[in-house]
Write an enzyme that holds these catalytic residues in place. Structure first.
Site, PDB file in Angstrom:
ATOM      1  N   SER A  81       0.857  -1.183   0.000  1.00 53.62           N
ATOM      2  CA  SER A  81       0.000   0.000   0.000  1.00 53.62           C
ATOM      3  C   SER A  81       0.897   1.240   0.000  1.00 53.62           C
ATOM      4  O   SER A  81       2.120   1.129   0.055  1.00 53.62           O
ATOM      5  CB  SER A  81      -0.904  -0.012   1.232  1.00 53.62           C
ATOM      6  OG  SER A  81      -0.125  -0.159   2.400  1.00 53.62           O
ATOM      7  N   LEU A  82       0.292   2.417  -0.069  1.00 53.95           N
ATOM      8  CA  LEU A  82       1.050   3.668  -0.071  1.00 53.95           C
ATOM      9  C   LEU A  82       0.762   4.456   1.196  1.00 53.95           C
ATOM     10  O   LEU A  82      -0.345   4.395   1.742  1.00 53.95           O
ATOM     11  CB  LEU A  82       0.670   4.530  -1.279  1.00 53.95           C
ATOM     12  CG  LEU A  82       1.020   4.008  -2.673  1.00 53.95           C
ATOM     13  CD1 LEU A  82       0.479   4.969  -3.723  1.00 53.95           C
ATOM     14  CD2 LEU A  82       2.519   3.837  -2.835  1.00 53.95           C
ATOM     15  N   LYS A 115      -5.240   8.992  -8.478  1.00 57.11           N
ATOM     16  CA  LYS A 115      -5.480   7.911  -7.511  1.00 57.11           C
ATOM     17  C   LYS A 115      -6.913   7.429  -7.698  1.00 57.11           C
ATOM     18  O   LYS A 115      -7.854   8.007  -7.169  1.00 57.11           O
ATOM     19  CB  LYS A 115      -5.254   8.374  -6.077  1.00 57.11           C
ATOM     20  CG  LYS A 115      -5.315   7.204  -5.105  1.00 57.11           C
ATOM     21  CD  LYS A 115      -5.033   7.609  -3.686  1.00 57.11           C
ATOM     22  CE  LYS A 115      -5.050   6.376  -2.808  1.00 57.11           C
ATOM     23  NZ  LYS A 115      -6.290   5.600  -2.903  1.00 57.11           N
ATOM     24  N   CYS A 426      -8.199   2.414  30.671  1.00 54.08           N
ATOM     25  CA  CYS A 426      -8.726   1.608  31.772  1.00 54.08           C
ATOM     26  C   CYS A 426      -7.560   0.856  32.393  1.00 54.08           C
ATOM     27  O   CYS A 426      -6.727   0.286  31.684  1.00 54.08           O
ATOM     28  CB  CYS A 426      -9.771   0.625  31.241  1.00 54.08           C
ATOM     29  SG  CYS A 426     -10.143  -0.734  32.366  1.00 54.08           S
TER      30      CYS A 426
END
EC number: 6.5.1.2
Length: 671
Positions: A81-82, A115, A426
């Protein structure tokens, strides 16, 4: 008179030519009706002579019979991925990192592309013929979608031109133009079928049909953007050059690909594409910026699951206004308390959004948010919805203050916030049901211990019934106990028990990742495992020693050190080992002590081997003291060239590196 074979060859050649003009050159020279006539003629001839049908015939795009399920294809080269940037400042910082890392005055030019908002796919051609196609999947393994990809007319079944490599794997994006998307939804509304929220979902749904005949009816298209495997051939040494070569071979490439000489030109390209976005006819969510020189790409390398030489510059996410109904607090695997806004449902970028993250107490204070406020929602990166701001001018009179809890909303333990950290946590640890659930879900996940069939709902029930408190308790489960869970019959229960037994055999890296140590992802776990080799060595490591591991800084080193310093964590690990969890002992090889012609040498394999698999060859070479590398450089000592060896062989010859063939390798292995 022409023979039937000649007629078929001419028709196929003519149709491929017109498909190329239409889909790649965007310059059709015949009407659609003439194309349809030629296709009918070819189909009629093939019907009369089925023995002459070839796999690459244009008629074979119509799709085969439905599949029962998708098989898997392992990517020979991972589909990474990029990294993303969302503003000019972040891009300029990326540009500076590239320049600094290259440490030279050599000019960097950028290849800029759209893209596309579709599905990443890998398509393998052997001797120019399409033989397989796969989805990205997890980057290592994807689904075999060959039958469906063959139906996409933009994708050639056979490449044309000269110097086509013996094996070429192209990467690209399958997407659905907006007109096609609207037509699909219009038909679905008319027939009562599924209406898609956006073109990407429609493309994904179309490409993952078990029945290729359905895919064939969807107007999917495709653009190339890169290469995976290359054997038995050569490509230009620039990214743009490769894309232009793809186009010559008949592969579709976006006509918006642009070479930029500076960061300023990249920004101008980004703004021009953003301006043109509404008129493109298909969805994009940014631009992709890549270093154009392949040599510079190699120098820059990769980090974890992304290259250092490319980045996705995302457009500002789409925004909508809605009201906050309530704020709830979720507890994560490491105890992090995350406030979540429950919203009046609203469509944002094609998706119905009813929840949005508020991140932490500081973010609520920054926003000045109150329950009942009107807010602006953005899908950050077009994925995770978040609250951008409060519309103070339209604040209702009956809003309520958001009170951050001082006690865990799940187990009642104290909530603490360490000075300097934004996140409140927590303190309950594994006594907290929420943390226990999330820790166990992480432990059994596919990239961790990979317990097949152990889904989230099963974990939820196991924790709620107090059957399981720690990961070690999972391996004590019996089929009888599991059968008492909802929707769990005897056969399913036994399958889970069998899967747990199988999961006991793992790797050191997977085991470390499964433990869920804060900020230790897969890549860091693998680095720790490789560096220390054994659990004992890692447990005994100081913070200073931990920082010697690549990509481990003071923060991660402290988390790892503190995890192993905690007695309860060491007890859980001891229980897991007592239950039979194990992994292979590290193989420590001292090349100086091995009498082998490969000892101490850096070896590269290229081409295909006929007598053994490449993995077997690598394993044998490592046993004999070699270091097997993936690329040829000046540090390479030996290249083993199999059938159809490509650019690695050429580079070895250029550098004067010793080259041997498979027969010589086998002889040396035998000696």
């Amino acid at each position: 008179m022409e023979s039937i074979e000649q007629q078929l060859t001419e028709l196929r050649t003519t149709l491929r030519h017109h498909e190329y003009l239409y889909h790649v050159m965007d310059a059709p020279e015949i009407p659609d009706a003439e194309y349809d006539r030629l296709m009918r003629e070819l189909r009629e001839l093939e019907t009369k002579h089925p023995e002459l049908i070839t796999p690459d015939s244009p008629t074979q795009r119509v799709g085969a019979a439905p599949l029962a399920a998708f098989s898997q294809i392992r990517h020979e080269v991972p589909m990474l991925s990029l990294d993303n940037v969302f503003d000019e400042e972040s891009f300029l910082a990326f540009n500076k990192r590239v320049q600094d890392r290259l440490k030279s005055n050599e000019k960097v030019t950028w290849c800029c592309e759209l893209k596309l908002d579709g599905l990443a796919v890998s398509i393998l051609y052997e001797n120019g013929v399409l033989v397989s196609a796969a989805t990205r999947g997890d980057g290592t393994t994807g689904e075999d979608i060959t039958s469906n990809v063959r139906t996409i007319r933009a994708i050639p079944l056979k490449l044309h031109g000269e110097n086509i490599p013996a094996r070429l794997e192209v990467r690209g994006e399958v997407f659905l133009p907006q007109a096609g998307f609207e037509k699909i939804n219009e038909d679905a509304r008319r027939t009562g079928g599924k209406v898609f929220a956006n073109p990407r979902n429609a493309a994904a749904g179309s490409l993952r049909q078990l029945d290729p005949r359905i895919t064939a009816k969807r107007p999917l298209t495709f653009f190339c953007y890169g290469v995976g495997v290359l054997e038995g051939g050569e490509l230009p040494d620039t990214h743009l050059g490769r894309l232009l070569q793809f186009k010559k071979w008949g592969l579709p490439v976006s006509d918006r690909v642009t070479l930029c000489e500076s960061a300023e030109e990249v920004l101008a390209f980004y703004h021009k594409v953003e301006e043109d976005r509404p008129t493109l006819g298909f969805d994009i969510d940014g631009v992709v910026i890549k270093v154009n020189s392949l040599e510079q790409q190699e120098q820059l390398g990769f980090v974890a699951r992304a290259p250092r030489w490319a980045v996705a510059f995302k457009f500002p996410a789409q925004e909508q206004m809605t009201f906050v109904r309530d704020v709830e607090f979720q507890v994560g695997r490491t105890g992090a308390i995350t406030p979540v806004a429950r919203l009046e449902p609203v469509h944002v970028a094609g998706v119905l959004v009813s929840n949005a993250t508020l991140h932490n107490a500081d973010e609520i204070e920054r926003l000045g948010l109150r329950i009942g406020d009107k807010v602006v929602i953005r899908r950050a990166g077009d994925v995770i919805p978040q609250v951008v701001n409060v519309v103070l001018s339209e604040r209702p009179e009956d809003t309520r203050e958001v009170v951050f809890p001082t006690y865990c909303p799940v187990c009642g333990s104290d909530v603490e916030r360490v000075e300097g950290e934004a996140v409140a946590r927590c303190t309950g640890g594994l006594i907290c049901g929420a943390q226990r659930k999330e820790s166990l879900k992480h432990f059994v996940s596919r990239r961790a211990m990979d317990v097949d069939g152990m889904g989230d709902k099963i974990i939820d029930q196991l924790v709620e019934k107090e059957y399981v408190h720690t990961p070690a308790d999972l391996f004590k489960l019996t089929a009888g106990k599991l059968t008492g869970l909802e929707r769990m019959g005897p056969k399913s229960a036994q399958n889970v028990v069998n899967a747990l037994e199988k999961a006991k055999e793992t790797t050191f890296a997977r085991f470390l990742y499964a433990l869920g140590i804060r900020e230790v992802g897969e890549a860091t776990a693998a680095g720790l495992a490789a560096y220390f080799g054994t659990l004992e060595a890692l447990e005994a490591a100081s913070i200073e020693e931990l920082q010697k591991v690549p990509d481990v800084g003071i923060v991660v080193a402290s988390h790892v050190h503190n995890f192993f310093a905690e007695e309860s964590n060491r007890n859980v690990i001891s229980e897991l080992l007592a239950e039979g969890v194990h992994w292979p002992a590290p193989i420590v090889i001292n090349a100086e002590e091995i009498d082998s012609p490969f000892a101490g040498k850096t070896v590269v394999l290229t081409g295909s081997l006929s007598q053994m698999s490449r993995d077997d060859a690598k394993a044998r070479l490592v046993e004999l003291g070699a270091k097997v590398a993936g690329s040829v450089s000046k540090k390479t000592d030996l290249v083993i060239a199999g059938e159809a060896a490509g650019s690695k062989l050429a580079k070895a010859q250029e550098l004067g590196i010793e080259v041997i063939d498979e027969a010589e390798m086998l002889r040396l292995l035998g000696s």
